[in-house]
Scaffold this active site. Structure first.
Site, PDB file in Angstrom:
ATOM      1  CB  ALA A  38       6.903 -90.335  52.837  1.00  0.00           C
ATOM      2  N   GLY A  43       8.179 -85.211  53.015  1.00  0.00           N
ATOM      3  CA  GLY A  43       9.426 -85.647  52.386  1.00  0.00           C
ATOM      4  C   GLY A  43       9.801 -84.779  51.193  1.00  0.00           C
ATOM      5  CD  GLU A  59      11.595 -84.615  55.889  1.00  0.00           C
ATOM      6  OE1 GLU A  59      10.850 -85.448  55.327  1.00  0.00           O
ATOM      7  OE2 GLU A  59      12.063 -84.774  57.019  1.00  0.00           O
ATOM      8  CD  GLU A  76       6.401 -84.582  57.502  1.00  0.00           C
ATOM      9  OE1 GLU A  76       6.085 -83.410  57.792  1.00  0.00           O
ATOM     10  OE2 GLU A  76       7.269 -84.855  56.663  1.00  0.00           O
TER      11      GLU A  76
HETATM   12  N1  CAA Z   1       1.121 -90.663  49.657  1.00  0.00           N
HETATM   13  C1  CAA Z   1       0.273 -91.462  48.993  1.00  0.00           C
HETATM   14  N2  CAA Z   1      -0.850 -91.022  48.399  1.00  0.00           N
HETATM   15  C2  CAA Z   1      -1.108 -89.718  48.474  1.00  0.00           C
HETATM   16  C3  CAA Z   1      -0.258 -88.820  49.165  1.00  0.00           C
HETATM   17  C4  CAA Z   1       0.910 -89.339  49.769  1.00  0.00           C
HETATM   18  N3  CAA Z   1       1.775 -88.566  50.424  1.00  0.00           N
HETATM   19  N4  CAA Z   1      -0.788 -87.577  49.083  1.00  0.00           N
HETATM   20  C5  CAA Z   1      -1.916 -87.699  48.362  1.00  0.00           C
HETATM   21  N5  CAA Z   1      -2.113 -88.983  47.995  1.00  0.00           N
HETATM   22  C6  CAA Z   1      -3.204 -89.507  47.170  1.00  0.00           C
HETATM   23  C7  CAA Z   1      -4.566 -89.359  47.825  1.00  0.00           C
HETATM   24  O1  CAA Z   1      -4.845 -90.451  48.651  1.00  0.00           O
HETATM   25  C8  CAA Z   1      -5.482 -89.302  46.624  1.00  0.00           C
HETATM   26  O2  CAA Z   1      -5.641 -90.625  46.163  1.00  0.00           O
HETATM   27  P1  CAA Z   1      -7.042 -91.112  45.524  1.00  0.00           P
HETATM   28  O3  CAA Z   1      -7.229 -90.265  44.306  1.00  0.00           O
HETATM   29  O4  CAA Z   1      -6.808 -92.553  45.250  1.00  0.00           O
HETATM   30  O5  CAA Z   1      -8.073 -90.868  46.570  1.00  0.00           O
HETATM   31  C9  CAA Z   1      -4.649 -88.570  45.589  1.00  0.00           C
HETATM   32  O6  CAA Z   1      -3.288 -88.698  46.013  1.00  0.00           O
HETATM   33  C10 CAA Z   1      -4.965 -87.100  45.431  1.00  0.00           C
HETATM   34  O7  CAA Z   1      -4.918 -86.503  46.714  1.00  0.00           O
HETATM   35  P2  CAA Z   1      -5.903 -85.301  47.106  1.00  0.00           P
HETATM   36  O8  CAA Z   1      -7.302 -85.671  46.771  1.00  0.00           O
HETATM   37  O9  CAA Z   1      -5.589 -84.941  48.511  1.00  0.00           O
HETATM   38  O10 CAA Z   1      -5.402 -84.183  46.081  1.00  0.00           O
HETATM   39  P3  CAA Z   1      -5.267 -82.621  46.284  1.00  0.00           P
HETATM   40  O11 CAA Z   1      -4.783 -82.094  44.993  1.00  0.00           O
HETATM   41  O12 CAA Z   1      -6.500 -82.061  46.903  1.00  0.00           O
HETATM   42  O13 CAA Z   1      -4.105 -82.416  47.392  1.00  0.00           O
HETATM   43  C11 CAA Z   1      -1.960 -82.766  48.414  1.00  0.00           C
HETATM   44  C12 CAA Z   1      -2.791 -82.817  47.108  1.00  0.00           C
HETATM   45  C13 CAA Z   1      -1.878 -81.320  48.919  1.00  0.00           C
HETATM   46  C14 CAA Z   1      -0.573 -83.310  48.116  1.00  0.00           C
HETATM   47  C15 CAA Z   1      -2.668 -83.606  49.513  1.00  0.00           C
HETATM   48  O14 CAA Z   1      -2.956 -84.878  48.977  1.00  0.00           O
HETATM   49  C16 CAA Z   1      -1.860 -83.824  50.762  1.00  0.00           C
HETATM   50  O15 CAA Z   1      -1.890 -82.994  51.645  1.00  0.00           O
HETATM   51  N6  CAA Z   1      -1.166 -84.972  50.847  1.00  0.00           N
HETATM   52  C17 CAA Z   1      -0.444 -85.376  52.029  1.00  0.00           C
HETATM   53  C18 CAA Z   1       0.785 -84.564  52.229  1.00  0.00           C
HETATM   54  C19 CAA Z   1       1.532 -85.067  53.415  1.00  0.00           C
HETATM   55  O16 CAA Z   1       1.025 -85.212  54.511  1.00  0.00           O
HETATM   56  N7  CAA Z   1       2.804 -85.346  53.181  1.00  0.00           N
HETATM   57  C20 CAA Z   1       3.639 -85.842  54.221  1.00  0.00           C
HETATM   58  C21 CAA Z   1       3.749 -87.331  54.065  1.00  0.00           C
HETATM   59  S1  CAA Z   1       4.616 -88.045  55.382  1.00  0.00           S
HETATM   60  C22 CAA Z   1       6.236 -87.767  55.031  1.00  0.00           C
HETATM   61  O17 CAA Z   1       6.572 -87.174  54.046  1.00  0.00           O
HETATM   62  C23 CAA Z   1       7.138 -88.375  56.068  1.00  0.00           C
HETATM   63  C24 CAA Z   1       8.565 -88.045  55.894  1.00  0.00           C
HETATM   64  O18 CAA Z   1       9.026 -87.034  56.362  1.00  0.00           O
HETATM   65  C25 CAA Z   1       9.485 -89.008  55.283  1.00  0.00           C
END
Ligand code: CAA
Length: 666
Positions: free
Chosen positions: A79, A118, A121, A141
């Site tokens: 998400a 998400g 999911e 999450e």
């Molecule tokens: N939403 C918004 N922004 C996000 C994001 C997300 N889910 N994931 C990453 N970003 C952004 C980061 O803030 C970063 O932004 P900036 O360049 O402005 O700083 C950019 O994307 C790149 O992120 P990383 O530096 O972390 O890049 P990476 O290549 O090292 O890693 C990744 C990529 C593995 C996707 C890592 O960013 C990550 O783990 N993201 C979070 C994943 C997560 O927790 N997802 C669950 C979200 S909650 C959810 O999904 C709830 C639900 O069930 C509905």
């Protein structure tokens, strides 16, 4: 439904369902591509586009099946966390996910990269999942203080059984494609052309009814196994709500209908999304991404580093060496004598052996690491290093002498890093020609485990050298935080303020064990006095003695720690400090209590009862005030950097966001 034949005409290329979702037709298959950089997060436009795609597929006769694929390195990174504080725009992710699962035409997820939260999911709701070998899958999450909100807790157990699902969701562990296949999460892993294979799979599936994850029965793991897992996870979670909720919901999947399970999951998700813990953990998530940003560094290319020299193979040096070996570097470790080199090599091998014993490393990995390691007493061997990290005794003369020698031995462009905790790295840099290539890399012990590295920017450090330090730390799997030069850098400066206030509290009337309990209940990994004993009291004592001559006599000074040291109580190593340690167990010592009472009486202090709330708020306020000073002095770039240092180096609970966040400063 009849199988698709290849004469169906492709639609015009470049057709879009929304800004972030495009499609093309291939042989009757609607190939839906998500293109929402940087990580293809499920933002409002992405959800709208995906929704449109499934509706379009449902009503368009030529479309016989759907493939969903991501562009770039992600399938869907989850998400959009940035939307969390705002009203949720429809369609919500659960609505999109339900639409996908309900589709009569087969929907195939082609997992080209990370499928997290998400994103996972969405994949779980598809009728078939094919993954490239590089794909990574997980429901992380809990690391954001929430639980999956779009069916993850109800659908994952239907594929893996309750035990594996509970483990993955409650810990947030991300798994690779092969493990996902062995757990039944993905149907196929491929090294080949993912899109082509996904299209072929979709074409094959049109002749069979869609396999809907939500309609599968849950394989219930042994109750005792899930209980044991819950005990383990919850002990580690120390006060975090989300992991316990995750396990409760996975258990519910086995007992309730899908609809009831999903409703309960959604209600829990919304409750947690608005919780203080989730706000704090989201702050930490963005803080980690901000920490790497240094003004002016954006376009600076780090220097290539292939060989790292480590001076000193003691506790710290061997940990740094193992970290560098794990990251693929060649490592030359220098010790003073052949005997010490042999001992150092043994220490490094033992750390690798421990990794093998715990299953984190296999025998080939161990052999590969050792093939890249040289431990020697011949200092000249360091000449080929691109970066040298010293981890010798923290004494200015020892370090400046060493740097003078390194200056003669290494290439003029080799980077030199000091691991000092308290000394002035600018003074150390002056010992070498080209001091602009010197910086601090302050690792925390054990250096192969602890994530934090303070990257200390000296007076003359160039941006290129700083960028290289950050890049190397990142490659080591560490969390680098930039600090300016001051005594103790960010972490030890805050920790000193914490120590000072903790001692004031003792003098005012609280006992060490009361303070430790209050801080452990707050969520600190250990209370301050337990930490002092673990780290040893003698270094701070030596520093206090050094500072005695210049200390302002009007400044409040607590002498209790000095009395402990004078009595030979140096902490856990000596068997006693603020506590005693019979059989290694931390135990309150009445002798210390009387020493404290005597010290208060000598100063005429009338002790008063201090409750846990006051203990916590005074200690947090002391840390935040010191953080303010670090910001004002320009030592820390931003308040959130200070939070990261305290969370990753000093056991501050991440779900409280760090001392600056807790005090409303970041
Ligand atoms: N939403 C918004 N922004 C996000 C994001 C997300 N889910 N994931 C990453 N970003 C952004 C980061 O803030 C970063 O932004 P900036 O360049 O402005 O700083 C950019 O994307 C790149 O992120 P990383 O530096 O972390 O890049 P990476 O290549 O090292 O890693 C990744 C990529 C593995 C996707 C890592 O960013 C990550 O783990 N993201 C979070 C994943 C997560 O927790 N997802 C669950 C979200 S909650 C959810 O999904 C709830 C639900 O069930 C509905």
């Amino acid at each position: 439904m009849r199988a698709i034949d290849s004469e169906v005409k492709p639609a015009a290329a470049g057709t879009r369902f929304s800004d972030t979702v495009s499609y093309r037709m291939e042989h009757g298959v609607l190939v839906v591509t998500i293109d929402n950089p940087p990580v293809n997060a499920a933002s409002a436009t992405m959800r709208a586009g995906l929704n449109c795609a499934i509706v379009h597929a449902g009503i368009t006769e030529e479309v016989r099946a759907v493939v969903i694929i991501g562009s770039g390195r992600s399938f869907v990174g989850g998400a959009d966390i940035r939307e969390f504080g705002q009203p949720m725009a429809e369609p919500t992710l659960p609505q999109v996910v339900e639409l996908i699962e309900a589709s009569d035409k087969p929907v195939v997820a082609a997992l080209n990269g990370v499928a997290l939260g998400g994103g996972c999911e969405i994949a779980l709701a598809c009728h078939y999942r094919i993954a490239s070998r590089a794909a990574r899958i997980g429901l992380p999450e809990v690391k954001l203080g929430i639980i999956p909100g779009a069916g993850g807790t109800q659908r994952l157990p239907r594929l893996t059984g309750t035990l594996a699902a509970a483990e993955m969701i409650a810990t947030g562990r991300i798994i690779d494609a092969e493990e996902a296949q062995s757990l039944g999460i993905v149907d196929k892993v491929t090294d080949g052309d993912l899109a082509r294979q996904a299209i072929a799979a979709a074409r094959r599936l049109v002749v069979t009814p869609p396999r809907r994850t939500g309609e599968l029965a849950v394989a219930v793991g042994k109750g005792a196994d899930v209980d044991a897992l819950a005990d383990k996870v919850l002990a580690k979670a120390r006060g975090q709500i989300a992991p316990a909720e995750a396990i409760r919901l996975v258990r519910l999947a086995a007992e309730a209908s899908l609809a009831d399970g999903l409703a309960e999951e959604r209600a829990t998700f919304l409750m947690l999304r608005d919780s203080e813990q989730s706000k704090a953990l989201r702050h930490v998530f963005f803080a980690e991404r901000a920490a790497a940003k240094v003004p002016g560094i954006e376009h600076v290319e780090p220097r290539p580093v292939a060989t790292i020299g480590v001076i000193g193979a003691g506790l710290m040096g061997s940990g740094i060496a193992v970290s560098a070996l794990n990251a693929g570097y060649r490592v030359i470790c220098i010790e003073q004598t052949a005997e010490r080199a042999t001992a150092g090599e043994k220490r490094i091998s033992a750390l690798l052996d421990r990794a093998v014993a715990s299953g984190r490393l296999d025998a080939d990995g161990r052999a590969d690491r050792l093939s890249r390691l040289e431990v020697t007493a011949n200092m000249n061997e360091v000449a080929t290093a691109d970066l040298v990290i010293e981890a010798v005794f923290d004494d200015l003369t020892v370090k400046t002498d060493l740097f003078r020698e390194l200056g003669r031995l290494v290439r003029p462009d080799a980077i030199l890093a000091t691991n000092t905790s308290y000394l002035d790295p600018d003074a150390i840099a002056e010992a070498v020609p080209h001091p602009e290539r010197v910086l601090g890399l302050h690792f925390f012990s054990p250096a192969n485990i602890m994530r934090l590295v303070e990257v200390v920017r000296c007076d003359k450090t160039t941006l290129e050298v700083l960028a290289t330090g950050l890049a190397v730390a990142k490659k080591l799997g560490k969390l680098p935080v930039v600090s300016g030069v001051c005594e103790g850098f960010i972490g030890n400066r805050i920790f000193s303020a914490y120590r000072r206030e903790a001692e004031f509290l003792v003098e005012d009337g609280a006992l060490p064990q009361e303070i430790d309990k209050a801080m452990e209940d707050f969520g600190m990994a250990m209370g301050p006095f337990a930490v002092f004993d673990l780290a040893g009291l003698e270094i701070a004592w030596a520093r206090r003695k050094r500072q005695a001559a210049t200390r302002d006599p009007a400044e409040r000074y607590v002498e209790i720690a000095d009395r402990l040291c004078e009595a030979g109580r140096f902490g856990q190593k000596s068997g006693k400090g603020w506590y005693v340690y019979p059989d290694g167990k931390r135990t309150v010592d009445p002798e210390v209590t009387s020493l404290i009472e005597g010290s208060r009486a000598a100063k005429g202090i009338q002790p008063r009862g201090i409750d846990a709330g006051e203990i916590v708020s005074r200690l947090l306020a002391a840390m935040a005030a010191e953080g303010d000073a670090l910001l004002a002095e320009g030592i820390a770039q931003r308040a959130s950097d200070i939070d990261l240092v305290m969370i990753n180096g000093y056991g501050f609970p991440a779900h409280k966001g760090g001392p600056m966040f807790a005090a409303g400063r970041s």
